[in-house]
Each structure stands twice: as C-alpha cells, then as structure tokens.
Design a protein around this motif. Structure first.
Motif, PDB file in Angstrom:
ATOM      1  N   TYR A 223       1.612  27.445 -13.214  1.00 55.15           N
ATOM      2  CA  TYR A 223       1.170  26.644 -12.064  1.00 55.15           C
ATOM      3  C   TYR A 223       0.938  25.195 -12.503  1.00 55.15           C
ATOM      4  N   HIS A 224       1.437  24.232 -11.731  1.00 54.12           N
ATOM      5  CA  HIS A 224       1.245  22.820 -12.088  1.00 54.12           C
ATOM      6  C   HIS A 224       0.628  22.080 -10.903  1.00 54.12           C
ATOM      7  N   ASP A 225      -0.551  21.489 -11.160  1.00 52.25           N
ATOM      8  CA  ASP A 225      -1.190  20.721 -10.083  1.00 52.25           C
ATOM      9  C   ASP A 225      -0.843  19.236 -10.222  1.00 52.25           C
ATOM     10  N   LEU A 226      -1.474  18.424  -9.403  1.00 52.50           N
ATOM     11  CA  LEU A 226      -1.128  17.001  -9.371  1.00 52.50           C
ATOM     12  C   LEU A 226      -1.676  16.210 -10.556  1.00 52.50           C
ATOM     13  N   PHE A 227      -2.420  16.878 -11.417  1.00 53.60           N
ATOM     14  CA  PHE A 227      -2.908  16.207 -12.626  1.00 53.60           C
ATOM     15  C   PHE A 227      -2.044  16.602 -13.828  1.00 53.60           C
ATOM     16  N   ASP A 228      -0.933  17.246 -13.532  1.00 56.06           N
ATOM     17  CA  ASP A 228      -0.056  17.771 -14.568  1.00 56.06           C
ATOM     18  C   ASP A 228       1.323  17.123 -14.352  1.00 56.06           C
ATOM     19  N   ASP A 229       1.832  16.454 -15.364  1.00 60.55           N
ATOM     20  CA  ASP A 229       3.102  15.742 -15.193  1.00 60.55           C
ATOM     21  C   ASP A 229       4.296  16.674 -14.986  1.00 60.55           C
ATOM     22  N   GLU A 230       4.089  17.958 -15.246  1.00 63.59           N
ATOM     23  CA  GLU A 230       5.163  18.941 -15.020  1.00 63.59           C
ATOM     24  C   GLU A 230       5.276  19.328 -13.539  1.00 63.59           C
ATOM     25  N   ASN A 231       4.367  18.796 -12.740  1.00 65.75           N
ATOM     26  CA  ASN A 231       4.362  19.091 -11.302  1.00 65.75           C
ATOM     27  C   ASN A 231       5.677  18.622 -10.659  1.00 65.75           C
ATOM     28  N   LEU A 232       6.215  19.455  -9.789  1.00 70.38           N
ATOM     29  CA  LEU A 232       7.498  19.155  -9.144  1.00 70.38           C
ATOM     30  C   LEU A 232       7.469  17.817  -8.407  1.00 70.38           C
ATOM     31  N   TYR A 233       6.393  17.575  -7.660  1.00 73.44           N
ATOM     32  CA  TYR A 233       6.336  16.380  -6.827  1.00 73.44           C
ATOM     33  C   TYR A 233       6.208  15.113  -7.670  1.00 73.44           C
ATOM     34  N   LEU A 234       5.515  15.226  -8.797  1.00 74.34           N
ATOM     35  CA  LEU A 234       5.401  14.069  -9.676  1.00 74.34           C
ATOM     36  C   LEU A 234       6.726  13.830 -10.404  1.00 74.34           C
ATOM     37  N   ALA A 235       7.409  14.919 -10.757  1.00 68.17           N
ATOM     38  CA  ALA A 235       8.733  14.775 -11.374  1.00 68.17           C
ATOM     39  C   ALA A 235       9.683  14.090 -10.392  1.00 68.17           C
ATOM     40  N   TYR A 236       9.579  14.500  -9.135  1.00 68.91           N
ATOM     41  CA  TYR A 236      10.408  13.902  -8.079  1.00 68.91           C
ATOM     42  C   TYR A 236      10.060  12.415  -7.915  1.00 68.91           C
ATOM     43  N   ALA A 237       8.750  12.113  -7.902  1.00 70.37           N
ATOM     44  CA  ALA A 237       8.314  10.718  -7.725  1.00 70.37           C
ATOM     45  C   ALA A 237       8.850   9.855  -8.862  1.00 70.37           C
ATOM     46  N   LYS A 238       8.795  10.382 -10.071  1.00 78.37           N
ATOM     47  CA  LYS A 238       9.268   9.632 -11.235  1.00 78.37           C
ATOM     48  C   LYS A 238      10.782   9.364 -11.118  1.00 78.37           C
ATOM     49  N   TYR A 239      11.495  10.392 -10.711  1.00 77.28           N
ATOM     50  CA  TYR A 239      12.948  10.268 -10.541  1.00 77.28           C
ATOM     51  C   TYR A 239      13.284   9.210  -9.485  1.00 77.28           C
ATOM     52  N   MET A 240      12.582   9.270  -8.366  1.00 75.94           N
ATOM     53  CA  MET A 240      12.859   8.327  -7.283  1.00 75.94           C
ATOM     54  C   MET A 240      12.426   6.912  -7.686  1.00 75.94           C
ATOM     55  N   PHE A 241      11.324   6.825  -8.438  1.00 75.75           N
ATOM     56  CA  PHE A 241      10.859   5.518  -8.923  1.00 75.75           C
ATOM     57  C   PHE A 241      11.951   4.892  -9.793  1.00 75.75           C
ATOM     58  N   ASN A 242      12.495   5.687 -10.708  1.00 80.70           N
ATOM     59  CA  ASN A 242      13.545   5.166 -11.591  1.00 80.70           C
ATOM     60  C   ASN A 242      14.794   4.783 -10.793  1.00 80.70           C
ATOM     61  N   ALA A 243      15.083   5.570  -9.755  1.00 75.43           N
ATOM     62  CA  ALA A 243      16.225   5.230  -8.901  1.00 75.43           C
ATOM     63  C   ALA A 243      15.981   3.876  -8.243  1.00 75.43           C
ATOM     64  N   ASN A 244      14.766   3.655  -7.795  1.00 76.77           N
ATOM     65  CA  ASN A 244      14.432   2.388  -7.134  1.00 76.77           C
ATOM     66  C   ASN A 244      14.505   1.225  -8.123  1.00 76.77           C
ATOM     67  N   GLN A 245      14.048   1.474  -9.353  1.00 74.43           N
ATOM     68  CA  GLN A 245      14.111   0.426 -10.377  1.00 74.43           C
ATOM     69  C   GLN A 245      15.555   0.006 -10.645  1.00 74.43           C
ATOM     70  N   ARG A 246      16.471   0.961 -10.505  1.00 79.94           N
ATOM     71  CA  ARG A 246      17.885   0.659 -10.750  1.00 79.94           C
ATOM     72  C   ARG A 246      18.563   0.073  -9.504  1.00 79.94           C
ATOM     73  N   GLY A 247      17.832  -0.007  -8.403  1.00 78.97           N
ATOM     74  CA  GLY A 247      18.414  -0.571  -7.174  1.00 78.97           C
ATOM     75  C   GLY A 247      19.344   0.378  -6.443  1.00 78.97           C
ATOM     76  N   ILE A 248      19.182   1.687  -6.693  1.00 79.77           N
ATOM     77  CA  ILE A 248      20.099   2.623  -6.025  1.00 79.77           C
ATOM     78  C   ILE A 248      19.380   3.486  -4.984  1.00 79.77           C
ATOM     79  N   LEU A 249      18.092   3.166  -4.738  1.00 81.56           N
ATOM     80  CA  LEU A 249      17.343   3.931  -3.724  1.00 81.56           C
ATOM     81  C   LEU A 249      17.377   3.181  -2.395  1.00 81.56           C
ATOM     82  N   ASP A 250      17.747   3.887  -1.375  1.00 85.10           N
ATOM     83  CA  ASP A 250      17.784   3.330  -0.018  1.00 85.10           C
ATOM     84  C   ASP A 250      16.383   2.825   0.356  1.00 85.10           C
TER      85      ASP A 250
END
Lengths: 296, 572
Positions: free
Chosen positions: B258-285
C-alpha cells in the motif's frame, strides 16, 4: 429643417455604444450561428475546431439523419401536446387564481398568495416530489406533464399584479350589471389581460417544451416519451463511449459516430421551434418581464 | 362560441381522464416465495416481457428490443426485453422509492442495504438453483454477495456481474502507451527502459510533428479533468503495476504493498512527476487540466494529441487512419524488467462494483421464472458468446471438434463491412452480461469473444500491425503483453472488498482530501522547476496533515489490509 449638431463627445459615445452593442450581439448570436453552421456541415469533415464562420461542405444530411431517428416524430407530437395542453391549463388555472386573489372578499387571500409565492423558493426536493407524484397516480400518465405545472407561482405574481393595475371601475360596473365572479373573470378580466397572458404563454410554453426530467423519472411508456428525452438519449449514445470507461460499462467501436455534429444538429432541432415562435411573442415577453420587474 | 369552448374543454378532459387510467395495468403482484421450476423438459417457454434497467451502451435505445440477439434471447428464454437506459438521477430516485424495474442493474453497493431493508428486492436464495450456470461459473461471487451484499442476512439478493473467476489476459480495452506506429518508427524505434525514455520518445515525436496537417499545434501528452481521481492515474498504472484506490492511495499489484501520499511510490505522485517532466520538456498540453474528456478526445481525433492511454479511445481513430493510408496507434511497451511488472491479466471473481443485478420483489412467479431463465442465459458460455458475437447459427457455430468459430459467411461479410457483427446485435447487451468480456471459454485457451482470438486477429491484421508484430517477434499485438516475464494480475476483488460505506467523519475527510488533491495536482504538475515542485509537494503534504489525513489514511490502509485477508479467506 435644420440638422441637430452632434458634439464630438456625443459622437464618440455613440460610436462606443455601437461597438459595444455589436460586440454583445456577436457574443449572443455567434454561438447559435456556430451551432447552425456545424449542423449543416459534412460530419466527416467537421470538428469542433475546424469550423469558424462558414459551413464545411454544406449538407442537410445531419438533419435528415436526426429526423429519421426512431421515435422522433412520435416524441415530437407528445412534446407538442404537452406544450399546447400544458400551457392552456396553466393559463386557465393561474389566471383564475390570480383573479380570485384580487377579490377583497376572499378571506385569508394574503396567506394564499404568500403560500403560493413561497413555493417558488422552498421545495421538498426530488425524492419527495417523486413520491408525491407516484401517490397521485401520475406515474406513466400524460397528466404528469400537465397537472404539476397547472399553477405557476411566478406567472401568478405577474397576472395578479397586472389585474390589480386594471381600474376597479371596470369590475364594479360589470357587477352592477349583474355579472357574477366567473362572468367578470371570463368576460371582463381575461380579455383585458391579453398582453400579460401572452407573456405567460411564452414562459410556460418554453418551459413545457424544454422539460424532460418528469419524463425521465416518471414515465417509462415509450408512447409518452418527449422529444427532449428522446434526443437526449441519442445524444448520450454518441457520447457514451467515453463515459462508459468510468462506469465499467459496455464499450463498442465508435468509428461511425460523430458526436459533435449529432450534438449540434440535435440542439438545432430542439431549439428551432421555440426560436421560430419567439420573434412573434417577443413584445409580450418583454412586457411580462417589465411588469414583473417594476411591480412584482 | 360558448359551446365551442365547452366542447374543447370536455374533449381535453376526456383525453386527460383516459390517459390517467392507463398507468397501472402492468402492475404485478408480489412474489409468493414458492419457488417453481423455470421450465420442465419439453415444456414450452412462457412468453414474458421483462422491464430491465441497464446501461444501454452506445447502440441500444430504450423500449422493446427486436435485433437478432434479442430475438435469439427470446427464442431461448421466452423473454422479450423492454429496456430502460441507466441514469444516475433515476437510479437514486428508484432506490429511495423502492420502485425497481423487474431487473435492475445497480452501480453502487451503498444502494443495496436500503433496498433490502425496504423489501424492494427479491430474495434469490431459493431461485438461484434454476440458474445453474451462475452457480457453476460464478460461485465466488455468490459467496461474496451473501456475505457482503445481503445487509447481514446471509441471503442472496444481488448477483454481481461481469465475473472473471480466473486470471486471463486483458484483451479488451487495454491501457498502454499508445502512439502512432509510423511516428515510433520515424523516431528510431527506441527501447523504453525508463519513464525518461518514454518522455524522450514523445518529445521526438512532437518535434517531428509540431503541427497537424491543418497547421494546428500538437502536444505529445495531454489529459482531461472531469473524471475526478481517475483523471490522474491511468498513464502509468499499467506498466508500473499499480492500482489506485480511494484517498489517492494505491497498491502494487504484484506484492500488494500500500502506498499513501507520503510515499513516492504512490501511483498519483508517480503520475504527477511524469506529467511535471512532460511539462518541463514543453510536450504537455497547457489545457490538460482545464479541458473535459470530450475535448481531449476531439483533439486526439484531430491529431493535435500524439499519444494516449486507452485502447478503446483509438479504435475508431485507427480505422480512420488506416482508411486514409496511415498507420494506427499501437502500445509501445516498457522494458520487460522487474521495475515494470505490467498489469497484463485481470481477475474479477466477485464481478464489478458497477454491475450489481437485483430483481424487484414485486415480480410474480411467472416473471421470476422468466428472470431466472434470462439470468441463467447471460451467465452461460453460450449466452455470453451470443451477446458478444451475435446469435449462434447466424454469426458463429460450434465445429466438429467442439470449438466455436465464426461462420465463413460471417467472416466474408465482416471483411466486406467491418460493422457487420454490429448489425447482427453483437455487443449490444454487454450491459447485462454475466461473464466478463475477455474470458476464456471452456477450452481454457480461446476467448469466448471470437474477435479476440489469434486466428481471427491474424487474418485481420493491417500492414502496420504486421510490422509491429514482426518488430517484437510476436504473432498478434496482444502477445507483446502476454509474453512478458514481468507481469502482474489486476485483481478487481480488492476493490469489491473495500467498504462502500464509511463512518461519517471518514466520509467527510475523504471527500475534502480528494477534492483538495484534485485541485492541487495540476498546480504541482505545472510547477516552473524542480525546486518549486518540491516546495509545492511539501506544502501539500503539510496541508494534508491538517486535514486529518493520518486518521483517514490509517482507516483505508486497514480497510485494504482487511480486503486482502478477506479475499484469501473467501477464495479458500
């Protein structure tokens, strides 16, 4: 004849006003225009972003398809019937009560009036409403479209206010001539109230034409299905592919569906009858609003 | 004039009174409780019209059904289907009033207890013997229903649908990293060993295709904002092997951690990190978190979005691309390593939360018998096969070896017209199917949905799909998943075993925490740089603490733990 000279400042004001109203006109008109040109564009070529000012490959095929949908004409007749009958019933009951409430001899008339007005602001909610309708045996009955709206509190305020503005001498002279309450209402008051009654007709007819939740919740019989609900169902079917993913529902290939043009055409089909009627009733409509605003 | 008015009023009154009297002719008396067999050998089936409240999908209309599958159901069960489309508002009114249809598919377990306590649903405990296919194929779901959906009575009131007793590859409606095959090849067909590799690929694709043919700006990554928590989970959940649960927590499908929001293995935080990096690269709508799903879908269709995550989303688009001589979207897999234990198989022994069948207690014995015949049919292999493929004898048949196959005529017709199966009623009635869509038949090797089997798919492969298969050394696209060594099973049972009703304080804090996260995640993703991202994440976590997160999270952590334990007990 001398021309009145307009000062530069006034000219500037006039120009600003013209620009403002043109902008307002475009803001109000363009969405309808956009829906219209989308509905007459080729569904395979048009998307929500590709269309701007002119239809793409104009065609009436969207309208043909929508009007060929199963049950559309039957639903149209039901909607038309509820609009005509419902409006007449509302007109009759509302105006009758409004007249009654202007009669000073009626005991507790203020209480009855306020009781009706309070219902505009306070209601019991969806489920008690449903249970009440069911206990009145209005489920799966055409009357569910008519009876619950037989009295409109908003229209009551408008009509009562209007009747109160009519000189009392008119009523008194009729009474001297031997007219009873009903005769006065029917022969004297109603004809005089035509402008406000026309406004009530517009309000009620638009409301009746656009209603569909009573149909959704209380009527299962397809023969009593209104146009709004039928078209909503078709509209949902076009959009369903996306929403089903959230509900774990059935998903089928959607390659033949163009939800955008369907949505636009359905919007046109639904609003067109009212749009056609509106210009003819507009002056009464405005009058009704003004009465409500000034004296309500 | 006066006479005319009176005449009109009388006519209107007559019409009204006639219509008022027609309402309750089909009311049925309550079920007697005496259970009689549905049919006996050689006996003719009773013709009964059943009112069914269900998801009508995108093809059915409400009312009496007469397509080939409906006719086949009538022939086999005597049941004429009179359908009413699912609607949330209508469902809540039905639950509150107890006014159910003969058969109603409920989409929320929380609605079951009030329906039982008001006596609105029929007890199926004795009737179920007349639906042997249910007991045979979905035994675990019956056990589950009696224990968790009976308002502690131990009786059978609910039949969970879309059951999948054994883990089978998810062959329908897969998630994944879908990009156009020609775009992937053009980008050099890179291996995806990490999330950064995926972002590199997407960035290259956007660089190669900065605009659509009509000159509109493209984005490699986009999203929508109107699916609540679901808007923030799917892009990576499949390959990371993570499943989202309430409170923006998640668990790993391989080891159930089980991974909560204080755990970096959390799905939603992994997703946020991925989308953040996408935005940094200028490829996020930039409209990713202000647009609705339908706007996203329109962009995907226009070619303004270059990747997506749901297979069902691109089925139609792929057809259009192929028709215009272009390659369609395919799933580009992550490397077959332990870091990516992809959710390839799915098991749903207790069915799905959104598919709970109940029967009205107002049904008389005749209707009850018909309902049991219908239920037995939709839970049978033959019934499920008919629902997804069309009627037996028309679109498919059993060959000499006992294997179901499409008829030659069907294959020919389907090649000439890809919508042929649909015209035969295939997939219309998935809203009432008892077995899950992608389930093996009794041979244990073939899907009962014949369009999912390799022999059918191989014949229908497009050029780009053939290239895709050749590239990965596989026979059909699904094999890119099934042949992975590192894979896990998405077990829907845990979701079913999580509580559907919570103590008031937990409900309240869950609502506020989820609403808060829905508001904050877009801001986190759109952070200007890593430093701001870290600060915002720290602020979010700090705020969560003040929202009673610890207590609420402890409740869900315990609930999930209990779900796992209960599952093991139930399945013994």
């Amino acid at each position: 004849m001398t021309k009145k000279k307009i000062s530069g400042r006034e000219m500037l004001f006039q120009i600003c006003m013209i620009i403002l109203f043109v902008v307002l006109f475009i803001i109000c008109f363009y969405p309808f225009y956009y829906i219209f040109i989308a509905s007459i564009s080729n569904p395979q070529s048009v998307t929500s972003t590709s269309i701007r000012f002119l239809p793409i490959q104009p065609t009436l095929s969207n309208f043909r398809k929508v009007l060929e949908l199963n049950g559309i004409w039957r639903s149209f007749i039901v909607s038309l019937a509820r609009t005509v009958i419902g409006t007449m019933v509302t007109l009759l009951f509302t105006s009758m009560l409004a007249f009654t409430l202007t009669q000073k001899e009626l005991p507790c008339r203020k209480f009855f009036y306020r009781f009706a007005v309070v219902s505009m602001y306070i209601n019991a909610g969806l489920i008690p409403w449903y249970l009440t309708m069911r206990s009145l045996h209005l489920k799966d009955s055409f009357l569910v479209y008519i009876l619950p709206t037989a009295l409109s509190a908003y229209c009551l305020v408008l009509v009562k206010t209007y009747i109160e503005s009519i000189p009392t001498a008119l009523e008194e002279s009729a009474r001297i001539d031997g007219a009873g309450y009903f005769s006065i209402y029917w022969k004297i008051i109603l004809p005089v109230c035509m402008p406000i009654l026309a406004a009530v007709i517009v309000f009620t007819a638009v409301g009746q034409w656009n209603s569909w939740t009573d149909n959704l919740l209380l009527v299962d019989d397809n023969n009593l299905r209104t146009l709004q609900l039928t078209l909503l169902e078709y509209l949902n079917r076009a959009n369903n592919i996306a929403s089903q993913a959230r509900t774990g529902g059935a998903v089928v290939d959607g390659s033949n569906i163009t939800p955008f043009t369907l949505r636009m055409t359905i919007t046109m089909v639904v609003t067109l009858p009212i749009l056609i009627v509106y210009p003819f009733m507009q002056k009464y409509f405005i009058k009704g609003i003004m009465i409500g605003a000034v004296k309500g | 004039m006066k006479r005319k008015v009176i005449a009109i009023v009388l006519v209107v009154a007559m019409i009204m009174s006639l219509t008022a009297c027609r309402s309750s002719s089909n009311q049925s008396k309550g079920s007697s409780g005496n259970v009689a067999p549905t049919t006996s050998e050689g006996e003719e089936l009773e013709d009964v019209t059943l009112n069914v409240f269900m998801d009508l999908g995108s093809t059915l209309s409400s009312g009496i059904q007469s397509d080939p599958v409906a006719e086949y159901i009538k022939e086999k069960t005597g049941v004429t289907l009179n359908l009413e489309g699912f609607d949330n508002q209508k469902e809540s009114v039905m639950v509150a009033s107890g006014d159910l249809y003969d058969v109603t598919i409920i989409d929320q377990p929380a609605y079951i207890p009030p329906l039982i306590s008001s006596g609105s649903v029929a007890d199926l405990s004795d009737w179920i013997q007349y639906a042997p296919n249910v007991t045979e194929s979905s035994q675990a779901s019956l056990k589950y229903s009696k224990e968790f959906l009976s308002d502690e009575s131990g009786k059978l009131f609910v039949l969970p649908m879309r059951t999948k007793a054994e883990a089978v590859p998810s062959a329908r409606d897969m998630d994944g990293n879908f990009v156009r095959w020609d775009h992937y090849v053009e980008a050099g067909s890179p291996a995806i060993n990490s999330i950064d590799d995926l972002l590199d690929l997407l960035e290259t694709i956007q660089k190669n295709h900065p605009e659509t043919d009509s000159g509109q700006k493209t984005y490699a990554v986009s999203q929508w904002s109107d699916w609540g928590r679901g808007s923030f989970e799917s892009q990576l959940s499949k390959y990371l092997g993570k499943t989202g649960i309430p409170l923006f927590s998640s668990y790993d499908t391989d080891d159930l951690e089980y991974h909560d929001l204080f755990d970096d293995e959390n799905l939603y935080l992994a997703y946020a990190k991925y989308m953040f990096n996408a935005n940094q690269r200028g490829i996020l709508d930039p409209e990713a978190f202000i647009q609705r799903h339908e706007d996203y879908n329109a962009k995907l269709q226009d070619g303004r979005v270059l990747s997506t995550m749901y297979q069902w989303e691109i089925n139609g688009i792929n057809n259009e691309l192929v028709n215009s001589g272009k390659a369609g979207f395919v799933d580009i897999p992550f490397a077959d390593t332990k870091e990516y234990p992809a959710k390839i198989k799915c098991v749903a022994p207790f069915g799905y939360r959104q598919r709970l069948l109940v029967v009205s207690s107002k049904c008389d014995d005749k209707k009850m018998r018909a309902i049991m015949r219908l239920i037995d049919f939709v839970y049978s292999e033959k019934g499920a096969r008919t629902i997804v493929n069309g009627p037996e004898g028309i679109t498919w048949e059993i060959d000499d070896k006992g294997v179901a196959n499409f008829t030659e005529e069907t294959l020919k017709a389907q090649r000439a017209d890809p919508t042929y199966l649909s015209t035969q009623g295939a997939k219309y009635y998935q809203g009432i199917i008892g077995l899950d869509y992608d389930l093996y038949d009794s041979t244990g090797k073939r899907f009962y949905d014949l369009t999912l089997n390799s022999d059918y798919i191989k014949d229908a492969l497009n050029d780009y799909e053939k290239e895709y298969c050749k590239f990965y050394g596989i026979d059909v696209p699904l094999d890119v998943m099934t042949e992975r060594k590192n894979q896990s099973v998405d077990n829907r049972a845990y979701e079913m075993l999580m509580p559907s009703e919570h103590p008031t304080d937990i409900s309240r804090s869950t609502t506020s925490i989820e609403a808060y996260m829905e508001q904050q995640l877009p801001g986190l993703i759109m952070s200007k740089n890593q430093e701001e991202y870290d600060v915002k994440l720290a602020e979010i976590r700090e705020k969560l603490k003040s929202m009673d997160y610890d207590t609420t999270n402890a409740y869900y952590r315990e609930a999930f733990k209990n779900a796992v334990v209960t599952y093991d007990k139930l399945m013994k």
